[in-house]
Structure formats: C-alpha cells, structure tokens
Design a protein around this motif. Structure first.
Motif, PDB file in Angstrom:
ATOM      1  N   THR A   1      -6.623  -5.678  -1.364  1.00 50.16           N
ATOM      2  CA  THR A   1      -5.803  -5.288  -0.204  1.00 50.16           C
ATOM      3  C   THR A   1      -5.109  -6.532   0.356  1.00 50.16           C
ATOM      4  O   THR A   1      -5.796  -7.480   0.759  1.00 50.16           O
ATOM      5  CB  THR A   1      -6.662  -4.639   0.887  1.00 50.16           C
ATOM      6  OG1 THR A   1      -7.369  -3.513   0.337  1.00 50.16           O
ATOM      7  CG2 THR A   1      -5.787  -4.158   2.022  1.00 50.16           C
TER       8      THR A   1
ATOM      9  N   ARG B   1      -5.509  -1.760  -7.510  1.00 48.13           N
ATOM     10  CA  ARG B   1      -5.871  -1.121  -6.254  1.00 48.13           C
ATOM     11  C   ARG B   1      -7.155  -1.680  -5.641  1.00 48.13           C
ATOM     12  O   ARG B   1      -7.523  -1.313  -4.525  1.00 48.13           O
ATOM     13  CB  ARG B   1      -6.070   0.388  -6.449  1.00 48.13           C
ATOM     14  CG  ARG B   1      -4.777   1.200  -6.448  1.00 48.13           C
ATOM     15  CD  ARG B   1      -4.322   1.417  -7.842  1.00 48.13           C
ATOM     16  NE  ARG B   1      -3.415   2.585  -7.929  1.00 48.13           N
ATOM     17  CZ  ARG B   1      -2.516   2.709  -8.867  1.00 48.13           C
ATOM     18  NH1 ARG B   1      -2.377   1.760  -9.791  1.00 48.13           N
ATOM     19  NH2 ARG B   1      -1.738   3.779  -8.928  1.00 48.13           N
TER      20      ARG B   1
ATOM     21  N   SER C   1       0.845  -1.190   0.000  1.00 51.23           N
ATOM     22  CA  SER C   1       0.000   0.000   0.000  1.00 51.23           C
ATOM     23  C   SER C   1       0.882   1.242   0.000  1.00 51.23           C
ATOM     24  O   SER C   1       2.067   1.180   0.369  1.00 51.23           O
ATOM     25  CB  SER C   1      -0.923   0.028   1.220  1.00 51.23           C
ATOM     26  OG  SER C   1      -0.180   0.286   2.406  1.00 51.23           O
TER      27      SER C   1
ATOM     28  N   TRP D   1      -2.358  -4.374  -2.187  1.00 54.18           N
ATOM     29  CA  TRP D   1      -2.306  -4.231  -3.635  1.00 54.18           C
ATOM     30  C   TRP D   1      -1.525  -5.393  -4.261  1.00 54.18           C
ATOM     31  O   TRP D   1      -0.558  -5.897  -3.674  1.00 54.18           O
ATOM     32  CB  TRP D   1      -1.614  -2.928  -4.019  1.00 54.18           C
ATOM     33  CG  TRP D   1      -2.411  -1.700  -3.726  1.00 54.18           C
ATOM     34  CD1 TRP D   1      -3.628  -1.620  -3.125  1.00 54.18           C
ATOM     35  CD2 TRP D   1      -2.018  -0.358  -4.019  1.00 54.18           C
ATOM     36  NE1 TRP D   1      -4.031  -0.317  -3.033  1.00 54.18           N
ATOM     37  CE2 TRP D   1      -3.061   0.484  -3.572  1.00 54.18           C
ATOM     38  CE3 TRP D   1      -0.894   0.210  -4.610  1.00 54.18           C
ATOM     39  CZ2 TRP D   1      -2.998   1.870  -3.700  1.00 54.18           C
ATOM     40  CZ3 TRP D   1      -0.832   1.590  -4.747  1.00 54.18           C
ATOM     41  CH2 TRP D   1      -1.883   2.405  -4.289  1.00 54.18           C
TER      42      TRP D   1
ATOM     43  N   PHE E   1      -0.352  -1.507 -10.476  1.00 55.53           N
ATOM     44  CA  PHE E   1      -0.954  -2.177  -9.328  1.00 55.53           C
ATOM     45  C   PHE E   1      -2.474  -2.247  -9.482  1.00 55.53           C
ATOM     46  O   PHE E   1      -3.108  -1.326  -9.999  1.00 55.53           O
ATOM     47  CB  PHE E   1      -0.618  -1.441  -8.024  1.00 55.53           C
ATOM     48  CG  PHE E   1       0.818  -1.517  -7.615  1.00 55.53           C
ATOM     49  CD1 PHE E   1       1.708  -0.523  -7.977  1.00 55.53           C
ATOM     50  CD2 PHE E   1       1.282  -2.581  -6.869  1.00 55.53           C
ATOM     51  CE1 PHE E   1       3.041  -0.587  -7.605  1.00 55.53           C
ATOM     52  CE2 PHE E   1       2.602  -2.654  -6.479  1.00 55.53           C
ATOM     53  CZ  PHE E   1       3.496  -1.655  -6.855  1.00 55.53           C
TER      54      PHE E   1
END
Length: 308
Positions: A53, A50, A17, A55, A48
């Motif tokens: 979570t 996004r 992140s 990434w 990446f």
C-alpha cells in the motif's frame, strides 16, 4: 483516445489503489475492479502488486506503463493533425482499408468505430479479400493499407509485424483421445498431431493463406489426413469441430468468437508452436497521408494492448 484501458490503468497507477482511482475517474469501485481484472486476464499477467500500500507495479506492469505513456505522448504529438482533420483541413479525407473477413470481424468493430467517432469527416472504404488479392490492391493503389497475415515478400510493400499469431488445433472437448489432457485457450497444451490419425480434418479453403501454413506443417511432419472436408469460413470450421465433426485449424485472433467456444479444446502443435506473422502493409514509395498514419497508429495500439 483509442483505448479506455490506458486512462483507467494510468489512473490506478497514479492513485495507488482502486478506490482512489475510481473517485478520480467518477466511476464505481466495482466497475474499475472488473476492468482491471479483465485487462490482466486478457494480457495474461498481473500488473499490480496488491500486497503493498499503495499498490506498486510488477515487472509486467512497468512494461505496460511504458506502453501506456508512449500512447499518451503519441496522441499529444498528433494533436495538431487531429484538429486539422476535424476542421476539414487540407489533409486527405478518405481511407481505403483491406482486411480478410475473419480478421475484420474481430478488429474493425473496435478500431474503426473509435477512429470514425473522432474523425467523422473521413470517408472509409473497406475491402474484404484474401491476402493475395489484398497484395494486388495495394500494388495498384486501390487501397491505402491492409491488415493481414502475409507469407510473401514484395520489395514494393512494407510489412510491419503486429504480432506472431499462433495457429491452434481445435477439437471437441468430448473427443476420446484427449480425455484427461488439461488444456485451455489461455494456456494451450502441446499435442502430437499423430494422435488424430484416422480422424476427419476440417481444412481451410485453398484461397486462404492459412491453407499454405497447414499444408507446409503436414509436409514438415510427414502427416497426411485420411479424411478431409474443405470449408471457407473459419467460424464454421470451429463450430463443426465443437460439434465433434473433426479437427480444425484456427488463428489465435478471434478464436474465442465461436458461440460454441466452451465446447472446444485448444492445442498448440509443432515445435516451436505453429504460428504466422500478422502484419500491417502499405506501399513503399507512396507517401502516407496523415489520415493513414493516424489509422496505422490506432491499429498498432489495438494490437499492442492485447498482445504486448
């Protein structure tokens, strides 16, 4: 070492992140976010995903990660040579570089500054010449390496391609015949040059290698401009085109340098699009010094980071 992009990119990859990576790199989160935005915009891809979570890398990101890791490995392998140069060892302490003025104005401020900062004891000599003169300087041994567009073959010279550089046709955005056509520097639209029959063409000087490419294109497409003006400076040609004076031909590298960049419309011509190879050149039989090898590696990395 030669690119902060790699350190920041790998930090984001490791952390998963922006916020965590910013903490690791001791920079602000907005600054790191802007870095990633500029990097992806320059590469023209998203690195990446996004939506997840932490990434994860896109396919483009995986490719760039391989490149970034290879750069770090190369730097590790060359660490002994770095130490030797810094300590004034037996390695060659001078480097002669040949490059056309146009490319030098784009390339040298980044690479030469980084190289010189790390190796201040290396004496650098720059030769700004046309491609034919650079070839002669290489053959005579007056320069160690040249960065140029080469349209010749010589068995005594190694030509390592850096990337295929597009040659754009540029005109003022106010040119009547292009109104309604959507195009940009990042995504140039293909256009038929016959749309500009009767327009003025700003031609590169005969000493520029670019001239040969443009004339060959004219012959291939049986096109003959009715009115031409010859200019030595590519930047001047761009500025004249932006002012509406005529159509100009501009190599991709450095095409955004014009102070009137926002007034220009960029187009691709020919099929496949008109392009030429950008090379790094050196003599076949002369052993490359460690200093020259280091410069070659930093040059290749610079181009890979932008045209990977």
């Amino acid at each position: 070492m030669f690119s902060r992009d790699i350190d920041y990119f790998l930090a984001i990859l490791k952390a998963g992140s922006i916020s965590k990576a910013a903490s690791l790199m001791y920079i602000s989160q907005p600054s790191l976010s802007q870095f990633l935005f500029r990097l992806e915009k320059r590469l023209g891809v998203q690195l990446f995903d996004r939506s997840k979570t932490p990434w994860v890398l896109t396919d483009f990101g995986k490719s760039y990660a391989e490149y970034a890791n290879s750069v770090q490995q190369m730097e590790s392998r060359l660490s002994d040579e770095f130490v030797s140069i810094r300590n004034g060892g037996h390695m060659r302490q001078s480097l002669s570089i040949g490059i056309p003025t146009w490319k030098g104005s784009v390339f040298l401020p980044d690479v030469l500054m980084a190289f010189s900062n790390h190796f201040p004891s290396v004496s650098i000599h720059i030769y700004e010449e046309y491609a034919d003169t650079l070839r002669d300087l290489l053959l005579s041994g007056e320069i160690d390496v040249a960065i140029m567009n080469a349209t010749f073959y010589d068995k005594h010279i190694v030509l390592e391609k850096l990337f295929d550089e597009r040659i754009f046709l540029v005109v003022s955005k106010k040119t009547p015949v292009i109104q309604g056509i959507k195009t940009s520097f990042e995504k140039p639209t293909h256009i038929d040059i016959r749309m500009f029959t009767g327009h003025r063409f700003i031609m590169p000087h005969s000493e520029l290698t670019l001239t040969r490419e443009v004339k060959n294109y004219f012959v291939k497409n049986s096109f003959s401009p009715h009115h031409t003006v010859t200019i030595k400076s590519i930047l001047t040609s761009m500025n004249l085109a932006a002012a509406g004076y005529g159509c100009a031909f501009v190599p991709e590298l450095g095409a955004s340098m014009s102070p009137h960049f926002d007034d220009l419309a960029f187009f691709e011509i020919d099929e496949p699009p008109l392009s030429w190879g950008a090379f790094i050149a050196y003599r076949v039989q002369t052993p490359l010094s460690p200093t020259t090898k280091l410069f070659l590696d930093s040059t290749k990395n610079w181009f890979r980071s932008r045209y990977h």
